[in-house]
Design a protein around this motif. Structure first.
Motif, PDB file in Angstrom:
ATOM      1  N   ALA A  54      -2.599   1.086 -12.339  1.00 44.48           N
ATOM      2  CA  ALA A  54      -3.009   0.472 -11.076  1.00 44.48           C
ATOM      3  C   ALA A  54      -3.580   1.589 -10.204  1.00 44.48           C
ATOM      4  N   LEU A  55      -4.882   1.481  -9.840  1.00 45.86           N
ATOM      5  CA  LEU A  55      -5.572   2.592  -9.199  1.00 45.86           C
ATOM      6  C   LEU A  55      -6.032   2.265  -7.782  1.00 45.86           C
ATOM      7  N   GLY A  56      -6.200   3.302  -7.003  1.00 46.05           N
ATOM      8  CA  GLY A  56      -6.794   3.176  -5.684  1.00 46.05           C
ATOM      9  C   GLY A  56      -8.305   3.081  -5.798  1.00 46.05           C
ATOM     10  N   PRO A  57      -9.006   2.860  -4.663  1.00 49.81           N
ATOM     11  CA  PRO A  57     -10.457   2.655  -4.703  1.00 49.81           C
ATOM     12  C   PRO A  57     -11.223   3.798  -5.355  1.00 49.81           C
ATOM     13  N   ASP A  58     -10.962   5.042  -4.959  1.00 47.64           N
ATOM     14  CA  ASP A  58     -11.711   6.173  -5.504  1.00 47.64           C
ATOM     15  C   ASP A  58     -11.445   6.358  -6.994  1.00 47.64           C
ATOM     16  N   ALA A  59     -10.195   6.268  -7.382  1.00 47.18           N
ATOM     17  CA  ALA A  59      -9.853   6.449  -8.794  1.00 47.18           C
ATOM     18  C   ALA A  59     -10.442   5.324  -9.643  1.00 47.18           C
ATOM     19  N   TYR A  60     -10.473   4.114  -9.089  1.00 44.66           N
ATOM     20  CA  TYR A  60     -11.044   2.981  -9.825  1.00 44.66           C
ATOM     21  C   TYR A  60     -12.533   3.205 -10.067  1.00 44.66           C
ATOM     22  N   LEU A  61     -13.242   3.725  -9.062  1.00 43.55           N
ATOM     23  CA  LEU A  61     -14.655   4.022  -9.235  1.00 43.55           C
ATOM     24  C   LEU A  61     -14.860   5.109 -10.285  1.00 43.55           C
ATOM     25  N   GLN A  62     -13.950   6.062 -10.342  1.00 43.79           N
ATOM     26  CA  GLN A  62     -14.023   7.082 -11.392  1.00 43.79           C
ATOM     27  C   GLN A  62     -13.850   6.441 -12.772  1.00 43.79           C
ATOM     28  N   ALA A  63     -12.952   5.455 -12.855  1.00 42.42           N
ATOM     29  CA  ALA A  63     -12.734   4.769 -14.132  1.00 42.42           C
ATOM     30  C   ALA A  63     -13.996   4.009 -14.554  1.00 42.42           C
ATOM     31  N   ILE A  64     -14.646   3.362 -13.574  1.00 39.78           N
ATOM     32  CA  ILE A  64     -15.898   2.649 -13.867  1.00 39.78           C
ATOM     33  C   ILE A  64     -16.952   3.633 -14.370  1.00 39.78           C
ATOM     34  N   LYS A  65     -17.069   4.784 -13.697  1.00 39.51           N
ATOM     35  CA  LYS A  65     -18.052   5.798 -14.081  1.00 39.51           C
ATOM     36  C   LYS A  65     -17.770   6.327 -15.485  1.00 39.51           C
ATOM     37  N   ALA A  66     -16.496   6.592 -15.764  1.00 41.05           N
ATOM     38  CA  ALA A  66     -16.134   7.089 -17.094  1.00 41.05           C
ATOM     39  C   ALA A  66     -16.480   6.058 -18.167  1.00 41.05           C
ATOM     40  N   HIS A  67     -16.204   4.798 -17.872  1.00 43.84           N
ATOM     41  CA  HIS A  67     -16.499   3.723 -18.826  1.00 43.84           C
ATOM     42  C   HIS A  67     -18.004   3.604 -19.045  1.00 43.84           C
ATOM     43  N   THR A  68     -18.771   3.685 -17.959  1.00 45.56           N
ATOM     44  CA  THR A  68     -20.227   3.545 -18.048  1.00 45.56           C
ATOM     45  C   THR A  68     -20.855   4.696 -18.827  1.00 45.56           C
ATOM     46  N   GLU A  69     -20.330   5.894 -18.631  1.00 43.36           N
ATOM     47  CA  GLU A  69     -20.906   7.080 -19.269  1.00 43.36           C
ATOM     48  C   GLU A  69     -20.294   7.381 -20.638  1.00 43.36           C
ATOM     49  N   GLY A  70     -19.361   6.529 -21.058  1.00 49.25           N
ATOM     50  CA  GLY A  70     -18.740   6.752 -22.362  1.00 49.25           C
ATOM     51  C   GLY A  70     -17.834   7.964 -22.405  1.00 49.25           C
ATOM     52  N   ARG A  71     -17.207   8.261 -21.275  1.00 52.90           N
ATOM     53  CA  ARG A  71     -16.286   9.393 -21.215  1.00 52.90           C
ATOM     54  C   ARG A  71     -14.836   8.905 -21.154  1.00 52.90           C
TER      55      ARG A  71
END
Length: 378
Positions: free
Chosen positions: A330-347
């Protein structure tokens, strides 16, 4: 006559020449002569002046091999003053452990729904599969079966269902002819069956004492969580009571602690203990860890930037101790955006916090940091 006994004809295929010879040796017969490619004679000394001869084929390649074996068994039944069925029952467990599971269904029931039958069989398979897992690693729970344990299943086979009610029989040969192995080492398939028997004994003690800790604390030598699950699933989660009976191969005496175990009926009380033990064995107490893995799920029904939005992420982690697991965060707003970025970039996503498991669910709580990791190659 044996030829008219269909039950005999159905089971005669389970008696190998190797097993029959071992039975004769165990009963005091001695091989006295052979004709190389065709036949071999076994002799039994009744007294100092009288003896009996039994002629067996030299191998199983002859067209009339089964007929010869039938004749030998019929002769032995007369010599030993046993019925053919009694002798055949002994021969079938001469060199094979037999685990029989009998469903306790009403006599009026004469068929099983095909979906239920497949669930019974899958659960039985899992019982042996996860018992094999515990022979490799002494874990209380396995997320997935260990690849090496899959190989153990080749030593087990389903046999004809037996008379009376609905039943399944799983048989495993102890000693294979011309097998090159250490005779002082207990075969893996025997250890798997002994683990099941040991677990059933612990379950019986736990029910009688109303103390599930007896079962939970014995997971290293008895049932792990998945084996508990498999036993409950054989009875469709408690819908059907069933009996488990084990016949040990005569050729190898079982370990002392299971020597006198033969069977147990699994009913409501047993299922209750099994369910409780399974949940407890699956619990992993929280420990601070850093985990990393690819993002496999992102969920937020509202705007993720809003403070009150519920943002959850699941990452697939190849954990050094627990294997391949899916962990929820369960993540906060900034960490959730990092998760989206990691998923999008395949990291991969790297996070630190308290890793724990309750039931079948892994979670990372009290999260202290979240960052992008290396490029995922999975």
């Amino acid at each position: 006559m044996i030829r008219s006994d269909k039950r005999f004809l159905k089971n005669i295929d389970r008696v190998r020449l190797f097993d029959l010879k071992n039975y004769l040796y165990r009963k005091g017969w001695k091989q006295s002569a052979n004709n190389g490619q065709k036949w071999q004679i076994f002799k039994f000394d009744v007294d100092s002046t009288n003896s009996l001869d039994l002629i067996l084929p030299s191998n199983e390649s002859f067209i009339d091999f089964r007929e010869r074996i039938q004749q030998s068994i019929e002769a032995l039944s007369q010599i030993e003053d046993k019925s053919v069925s009694e002798l055949l029952a002994e021969l079938m467990v001469e060199n094979a452990d037999s685990v029989k599971l009998r469903l306790k269904v009403p006599k009026s029931v004469n068929s099983l729904p095909i979906e239920d039958a497949s669930r019974h069989i899958k659960a039985i398979k899992n019982l042996f599969l996860y018992s094999g897992c515990s022979e490799i690693k002494n874990f209380p729970h396995f997320e997935q079966p260990l690849p090496a344990a899959q190989e153990f299943l080749s030593d087990f086979e389903f046999c004809h269902t037996f008379r009376g009610s609905f039943g399944f029989e799983v048989s495993s040969t102890i000693i294979k002819e011309k097998e090159d192995r250490d005779l002082f080492e207990i075969p893996s398939n025997r250890r798997i069956v002994e683990r099941i028997a040991r677990g059933l004994s612990a379950l019986d003690q736990a029910v009688r004492s109303d103390d599930p800790d007896i079962l939970i604390s014995s997971y290293e030598t008895a049932l792990n969580a998945r084996m508990c699950d498999a036993l409950t699933q054989i009875g469709l989660g408690g819908q059907i009571n069933f009996a488990v009976d084990i016949d040990w191969a005569n050729i190898l005496e079982p370990s002392e602690d299971v020597l006198f175990f033969h069977g147990l009926t699994i009913g409501e009380a047993q299922v209750s203990i099994l369910n409780y033990a399974s949940e407890k064995l699956k619990v992993v107490e929280p420990t601070m860890q850093e985990i990393s893995g690819r993002v496999v799920n992102l969920h937020c029904v509202a705007n993720p930037s809003e403070g009150g939005a519920r943002r959850s992420v699941a990452i697939k982690v190849d954990h050094s101790e627990h294997g391949l697991i899916e962990v929820r965060l369960a993540l906060g707003p900034d960490a959730y955006l990092q998760a989206i970025k990691a998923h999008t970039e395949g990291r991969e996503l790297v996070a630190s916090g308290q890793l724990q498991r309750k039931g079948n669910t892994w979670s990372l709580d009290a999260i202290t940091s979240v960052r992008e990791g290396l490029e995922s190659n999975k």
